[in-house]
Design a protein around this motif. Sequence first.
Motif, PDB file in Angstrom:
ATOM      1  N   CYS A  82      67.910 133.089  62.509  1.00 15.10           N
ATOM      2  CA  CYS A  82      68.486 131.953  63.242  1.00 15.10           C
ATOM      3  C   CYS A  82      67.390 130.984  63.712  1.00 15.10           C
ATOM      4  CB  CYS A  82      69.255 132.485  64.444  1.00 15.10           C
ATOM      5  SG  CYS A  82      69.791 131.218  65.608  1.00 15.10           S
ATOM      6  N   PRO A  83      67.553 129.681  63.450  1.00 18.15           N
ATOM      7  CA  PRO A  83      66.552 128.714  63.915  1.00 18.15           C
ATOM      8  C   PRO A  83      66.346 128.733  65.431  1.00 18.15           C
ATOM      9  CG  PRO A  83      67.995 127.706  62.292  1.00 18.15           C
ATOM     10  CD  PRO A  83      68.574 129.059  62.610  1.00 18.15           C
ATOM     11  N   TYR A  84      67.415 128.925  66.203  1.00 16.48           N
ATOM     12  CA  TYR A  84      67.242 128.954  67.660  1.00 16.48           C
ATOM     13  C   TYR A  84      66.439 130.182  68.085  1.00 16.48           C
ATOM     14  CZ  TYR A  84      67.720 128.842  72.618  1.00 16.48           C
ATOM     15  OH  TYR A  84      67.403 128.830  73.949  1.00 16.48           O
ATOM     16  N   VAL A  85      66.736 131.332  67.494  1.00 12.53           N
ATOM     17  CA  VAL A  85      65.978 132.546  67.828  1.00 12.53           C
ATOM     18  C   VAL A  85      64.510 132.349  67.473  1.00 12.53           C
ATOM     19  CG1 VAL A  85      65.698 135.012  67.347  1.00 12.53           C
ATOM     20  CG2 VAL A  85      67.988 134.054  67.636  1.00 12.53           C
ATOM     21  N   LYS A  86      64.224 131.749  66.323  1.00 17.34           N
ATOM     22  CA  LYS A  86      62.832 131.472  65.934  1.00 17.34           C
ATOM     23  C   LYS A  86      62.153 130.562  66.952  1.00 17.34           C
ATOM     24  CE  LYS A  86      63.375 131.861  60.937  1.00 17.34           C
ATOM     25  NZ  LYS A  86      63.283 131.123  59.662  1.00 17.34           N
TER      26      LYS A  86
END
Length: 115
Positions: A82-86
């Motif tokens: 996930c981009p947000y988790v990254k």
Amino acid sequence: MGNEATITVRNAPGRRRYEVLDGDAVIGKAHYLLHDGAKGPERIFFHTTVSDDYTGQGVAARLVQDALDDTLAAGVAVVPVCPYVKAWLRRHPDYQSRMSPVRPEHLAAVQHAGQ
């Protein structure tokens, strides 16, 4: 944001996601897939959303931190697709060494689940 005391995070394994709630209302989700990795079980976090009414108030950050803490405490590896988790991980370097690298089979699993 609602009263801080009413914001909670729970794992909803039947729906393969962590949910953040304001009271009884689900206001955000961190979706994951379970994967059998070479070194044991993994949770591939691939999509995080929060209701528009709660954006910019730290709700997504709380959701991700609680989901990662719970996953790691259970002895399950975290795979951050996930981009947000990254992005969250870039702001929290103390977690980065505890993440599993994203491999082609993780991306294939996410793609297959979306079909």
